[in-house]
Design an enzyme around this catalytic site. Structure first.
Site, PDB file in Angstrom:
ATOM      1  N   ASP A  37       0.936  -1.545   0.025  1.00 25.54           N
ATOM      2  CA  ASP A  37       0.112  -0.110   0.014  1.00 25.54           C
ATOM      3  C   ASP A  37       0.608   0.931   0.441  1.00 25.54           C
ATOM      4  O   ASP A  37       2.160   0.566   0.483  1.00 25.54           O
ATOM      5  CB  ASP A  37      -0.508   0.075   1.218  1.00 25.54           C
ATOM      6  CG  ASP A  37      -0.772   0.201   2.542  1.00 25.54           C
ATOM      7  OD1 ASP A  37       0.066   0.505   2.740  1.00 25.54           O
ATOM      8  OD2 ASP A  37      -0.996  -1.312   3.425  1.00 25.54           O
ATOM      9  N   LYS A  58      -4.754   2.561  -2.607  1.00 25.42           N
ATOM     10  CA  LYS A  58      -5.246   4.436  -2.126  1.00 25.42           C
ATOM     11  C   LYS A  58      -5.207   4.339  -1.556  1.00 25.42           C
ATOM     12  O   LYS A  58      -6.808   3.962  -0.977  1.00 25.42           O
ATOM     13  CB  LYS A  58      -5.547   4.685  -3.182  1.00 25.42           C
ATOM     14  CG  LYS A  58      -4.780   4.318  -4.897  1.00 25.42           C
ATOM     15  CD  LYS A  58      -4.716   5.150  -5.829  1.00 25.42           C
ATOM     16  CE  LYS A  58      -3.235   5.056  -7.093  1.00 25.42           C
ATOM     17  NZ  LYS A  58      -3.695   5.385  -8.505  1.00 25.42           N
ATOM     18  N   MET A 168      -4.461   7.410  12.977  1.00 21.28           N
ATOM     19  CA  MET A 168      -4.312   8.722  11.873  1.00 21.28           C
ATOM     20  C   MET A 168      -5.654   9.366  12.213  1.00 21.28           C
ATOM     21  O   MET A 168      -6.881  10.209  12.328  1.00 21.28           O
ATOM     22  CB  MET A 168      -5.523   8.000  10.628  1.00 21.28           C
ATOM     23  CG  MET A 168      -4.559   6.961  10.505  1.00 21.28           C
ATOM     24  SD  MET A 168      -5.926   5.378   9.998  1.00 21.28           S
ATOM     25  CE  MET A 168      -6.036   4.283  10.890  1.00 21.28           C
TER      26      MET A 168
END
Lengths: 253, 253
Positions: A37, A58, A168
């Site tokens: 990835d 992506k 994240m």
């Protein structure tokens, strides 16, 4: 049937080439195909010079379609080549969507094995020299991420562990801080934010929940947010955070 | 002062030699002295043939005295040798008492760097093929351990994350199960117990909280307990848990 290849889901770790495991590196060196990835670094891909390298997954775009395409590519390649690697940033079993990939491979009758990787929280704790647990202070740690569906995120309670690590967490910094304050965490709770952990452009910031609530600004790579009393700096702590870890410099020399 | 050595706190991972990072393995090969605890395996110590190897940190006995002795040995050795490794099972920053060791080294003016390791939960997830997070099912995971002081353990709430991983959870299995039931977890919640993760005598058991409440019997090595809906097996899941991971067999051949 006996000619079918095997797929290895391998954790690449946070980015630095030398933070993959020996097992992962040895399998990469033997791999015929590597599906990786966008979070996997170029230096990591130097470990598989003989493999065909295919960028999948992506970070933006239609996630479910992308996942079906990745599953198909793994299966198609395993029907053609003996050793196929699915290389993921961090660890495959933690926020890595391994369930979907294991399920697809198993349904197709493809043999699969998982090789763990250094999840970013551990590399970030090492880089910042802030243990995630601490005797008498922090005996539990939770890793969490916000839902990709924003309507869920608002209803989720943030876990009640001593230490918290949000993967994240860059974009949601303000929302996270507000939810933490609403759940009763002190505004002066120490926060460590790491961007591009273990990479040449690694950047560490030391904040509080109060300053996290002001937002983090634009990020240029993956952002991890760690917080709790275990993030307090020690009296004689030496933070050389502008520098790369010296092991990287020594070992690449 | 310039002659002082540097200390690396390195995570050895769960036990298998090839689950240490490349960085950890390279530093071990260069080390003058390696201070390791009892959880570090013999095969891991083969990676530091030129180092003096010192077993510290016995698992029983007076912990605080032992910690002071380890701190003193790290400092004494760093005053004599350029590269001293403190090698710990798993990851140093997670249940590794790194805080005490970092503090002692910093107070003594010794340079220190941390190299992360594969924490057992990640290796256990890989070995059992059970992801710790799962889209739509488990978005948070907590790692916790019981207090060494039993009077505290009873009052601690177990975290409320989707997935739970208890380190060193073998002896407290019954108490853990009872607390989970009292906190409202379902009795049929799937549980995976791994003993001696990644080692030749690795043993995986699949239970529920109800059966965990019957106890685990005597353990012969470190025990990790993982539970939550993410531990449900998949329809076509192939569990070859009596075997060693084949990567170990291939790569050592």
């Amino acid at each position: 049937m006996a000619a079918r290849g095997k797929v290895y889901l391998i954790g690449a770790g946070p980015g630095a080439q030398d933070l993959i495991t020996l097992r992962g590196a040895r399998l990469l060196a033997q791999a015929d195909v590597v599906l990786h990835d966008a979070l996997v670094t170029d230096e990591m891909l130097e470990l598989c010079p003989r493999a065909e390298k295919i960028l999948v997954g992506k970070r933006c775009g239609q996630l479910s379609t992308a996942q079906q395409f990745i599953n198909k590519q793994m299966i198609d390649n395993a029907l053609k080549f003996p050793l196929v690697v699915r290389l993921k940033g961090g660890d495959p079993m933690l926020f890595g969507r391994a369930d979907e990939e294991l399920r697809a491979l198993e349904e197709a009758g493809i043999e699969v094995e998982v090789v763990p990787g250094i999840t970013t929280a551990l590399a970030a704790a090492a880089a910042s020299k802030q243990p995630l647990t601490k005797r008498g202070v922090a005996r539990s740690v939770a890793f969490f991420t916000s839902s990709t569906a924003p309507e869920h995120a608002e209803h989720d309670a943030i876990p009640d562990t001593d230490t918290l690590v949000q993967y994240m967490g860059g974009r949601e910094a303000i929302a996270t801080a507000e939810r933490l304050l609403a759940q009763g965490r002190h505004a002066d709770t120490p926060v460590v934010v790491i961007e591009n952990c273990s990479r040449p452009d690694q950047h560490i910031r030391r904040l509080t929940i109060a300053s996290l609530a002001q937002g983090l600004g634009a990020a240029h790579g993956p952002v991890l947010v760690m917080l709790g009393d275990a993030m307090k700096t020690r009296a004689h702590q030496h933070n050389d955070e502008a520098q790369l870890p010296s092991a990287v410099q020594q070992l690449s020399a």
